[in-house]
Design an enzyme around this catalytic site. Structure first.
Site, short mmCIF file in Angstrom:
data_model
loop_
_atom_site.label_atom_id
_atom_site.label_comp_id
_atom_site.label_asym_id
_atom_site.label_seq_id
_atom_site.Cartn_x
_atom_site.Cartn_y
_atom_site.Cartn_z
N TYR A 51 30.16 -2.79 75.64
CA TYR A 51 29.06 -3.04 74.69
C TYR A 51 29.27 -4.38 74.01
O TYR A 51 30.34 -4.62 73.47
CB TYR A 51 28.98 -1.95 73.63
N1 LIG Z 1 28.09 7.02 78.14
C1 LIG Z 1 27.08 6.24 78.44
O1 LIG Z 1 26.89 5.83 79.59
C2 LIG Z 1 26.13 5.84 77.35
C3 LIG Z 1 24.89 5.28 77.69
C4 LIG Z 1 24.03 4.94 76.66
C5 LIG Z 1 24.38 5.16 75.34
N2 LIG Z 1 25.61 5.68 75.03
C6 LIG Z 1 26.02 5.89 73.62
O2 LIG Z 1 25.03 6.62 72.95
C7 LIG Z 1 24.59 5.89 71.81
C8 LIG Z 1 23.18 6.24 71.55
O3 LIG Z 1 22.34 5.69 72.55
P1 LIG Z 1 21.30 4.59 72.20
O4 LIG Z 1 21.70 3.91 70.97
O5 LIG Z 1 21.14 3.73 73.39
O6 LIG Z 1 19.94 5.38 72.08
P2 LIG Z 1 19.38 6.50 71.11
O7 LIG Z 1 20.39 6.98 70.16
O8 LIG Z 1 18.70 7.45 72.00
O9 LIG Z 1 18.28 5.66 70.32
C9 LIG Z 1 18.66 4.95 69.19
C10 LIG Z 1 17.59 4.00 68.76
O10 LIG Z 1 16.49 4.73 68.21
C11 LIG Z 1 15.96 3.99 67.12
N3 LIG Z 1 16.11 4.82 65.91
C12 LIG Z 1 17.25 5.46 65.47
N4 LIG Z 1 17.01 6.11 64.33
C13 LIG Z 1 15.72 5.91 64.03
C14 LIG Z 1 14.90 6.34 62.97
N5 LIG Z 1 15.39 7.09 62.00
N6 LIG Z 1 13.60 5.95 62.97
C15 LIG Z 1 13.11 5.18 63.95
N7 LIG Z 1 13.85 4.72 65.00
C16 LIG Z 1 15.15 5.09 65.03
C17 LIG Z 1 16.78 2.70 67.02
O11 LIG Z 1 16.21 1.71 67.88
P3 LIG Z 1 15.07 0.68 67.46
O12 LIG Z 1 14.99 0.64 65.97
O13 LIG Z 1 15.51 -0.61 68.08
O14 LIG Z 1 13.83 1.24 68.09
C18 LIG Z 1 18.08 3.11 67.65
O15 LIG Z 1 18.85 2.04 68.11
C19 LIG Z 1 24.91 4.43 72.13
O16 LIG Z 1 24.99 3.62 70.99
C20 LIG Z 1 26.21 4.60 72.84
O17 LIG Z 1 27.25 4.73 71.89
C21 LIG Z 1 26.47 6.03 76.01
#
Ligand SMILES: NC(=O)c1ccc[n+]([C@@H]2O[C@H](COP(=O)([O-])OP(=O)(O)OC[C@H]3O[C@@H](n4cnc5c(N)ncnc54)[C@H](OP(=O)(O)O)[C@@H]3O)[C@@H](O)[C@H]2O)c1
Length: 313
Positions: A51
């Site tokens: 990341y």
């Molecule tokens: N193991 C793996 O292969 C893998 C893959 C992907 C992710 N991950 C992990 O999982 C974590 C979570 O995934 P992710 O961050 O990609 O996606 P997510 O948690 O599904 O989506 C998070 C996004 O949603 C929006 N958000 C969050 N809270 C909100 C609220 N209260 N109101 C409005 N929008 C909101 C924000 O984006 P915006 O404001 O930009 O819209 C935020 O960055 C990652 O940070 C990582 O640590 C692991």
């Protein structure tokens, strides 16, 4: 706090995702997000060496570096359950013993710590014998560099093979599972979740908010609330068909009944699923953190959970 399966780690039931640090959140904003999470009772943080290598100008390691700076500047390392991953960084790809040995040192240095609480195999590596990977991870646990191990993005077959190798050799094994799982991605319910139940793995789902779609800010009529112009909008809007459209009204209904946000309800639903201990979700700005904290505390009734399960079937 809740027990993270049999890892011996006690975690807040929502893990703060670190892929935004150094990507959609700069260092100053990331610090404010982290402060908000810790002040609100959170302790479990997820990052990876890779990341956020995909962001223009980045080389990878940015998220760990920001996190390390924050841990040191706030002096809070002992209050945090710190999770990072190996195998996806282009300069430390795969799960060979040599890569793992090198990558863990790089992660420890960037994170400014001498132990990683939970070390994830980010992706499986078909080119390295599972025996070699299992033995390499075991050495890290014995050396005290890593407290517990987890596997992400493995097929059920490969994960079971790895678990059997570790059990038959008496070495440390994966105790946690990090799959792609949320209300619009339920593919793991047929194989990985039953495997997690059989082997007592703690499930920590990623993309818990489907990149923002499950916050409810993307709508079929094209409207989007704040953050709708996020770099992630494309990834989130792809769910505005089929299952996604059916899930939103059910989420709205349960949100109205509970007085919680759609975001919190989406996270709370995941916590009703078998073996799920703590969904992972990220916040781009501190204002988004409150909903994540609420999602860790909201208890849905069985009927509310079932309504969401049915709507997303
Ligand atoms: N193991 C793996 O292969 C893998 C893959 C992907 C992710 N991950 C992990 O999982 C974590 C979570 O995934 P992710 O961050 O990609 O996606 P997510 O948690 O599904 O989506 C998070 C996004 O949603 C929006 N958000 C969050 N809270 C909100 C609220 N209260 N109101 C409005 N929008 C909101 C924000 O984006 P915006 O404001 O930009 O819209 C935020 O960055 C990652 O940070 C990582 O640590 C692991």
């Amino acid at each position: 706090m809740v027990a993270l399966g049999t890892t011996g780690l006690d975690v807040f039931p929502l893990s703060l995702g670190g892929n935004v640090f150094g990507w959609t959140s700069d260092q100053e904003t990331s610090f404010r997000v982290l402060d908000e999470f810790l002040d609100g009772g959170g302790n479990f943080i997820d990052t990876a060496d890779a990341y956020s290598q995909w962001a223009p100008g980045n080389v990878g390691g940015e998220s760990e570096t920001i996190l390390g700076e924050w841990l040191t500047s706030r002096g809070v390392r002992d209050r945090i359950v710190l999770a990072t991953k190996v195998s996806a960084l282009s300069t430390a790809k795969g799960l060979s013993a040599g890569t793992i040995e090198r990558a863990v040192e790089d992660s420890l240095r960037r994170l400014q710590t001498d132990v990683i609480d939970l070390y994830w195999a980010h992706y499986d590596d078909a080119d390295t014998p599972l025996e070699e990977t299992v033995a390499a991870f075991d050495r890290l646990v014995r050396a005290g560099k890593v407290r517990a191990l987890g596997a992400s993005n493995f097929t059920a077959d490969r994960l079971e093979q790895a678990l059997k190798i570790a059990d038959s050799t008496g070495t440390a094994r994966y105790l946690a599972l990090q799959p792609h799982y949320n209300l619009v991605e339920r593919g793991i319910e047929d194989d990985l979740l039953p495997l997690a139940q059989r082997y007592g793995l703690a499930t920590v789902p990623y993309y818990a908010l489907a990149s923002g779609f499950l916050t409810g800010k993307y709508r079929a009529d094209g409207s989007a609330g704040s953050g709708g112009d996020s770099p992630r909008a494309g990834a989130a809007r792809k769910y505005l068909d089929g299952r996604g459209r059916a899930v939103l009204p059910a989420l709205d209904e349960v949100a109205a009944e509970t007085g919680a946000s759609v975001t919190a309800v989406s996270l709370a639903w995941l916590r009703t699923r078998p073996t799920v201990v703590a969904p992972i979700a990220s916040a781009r700005v501190p204002e988004q953190v409150a909903d994540l904290l609420a999602g860790a505390r909201l208890e849905l009734t069985p009927a509310q959970a079932q309504r969401l399960t049915d709507a997303s079937a």
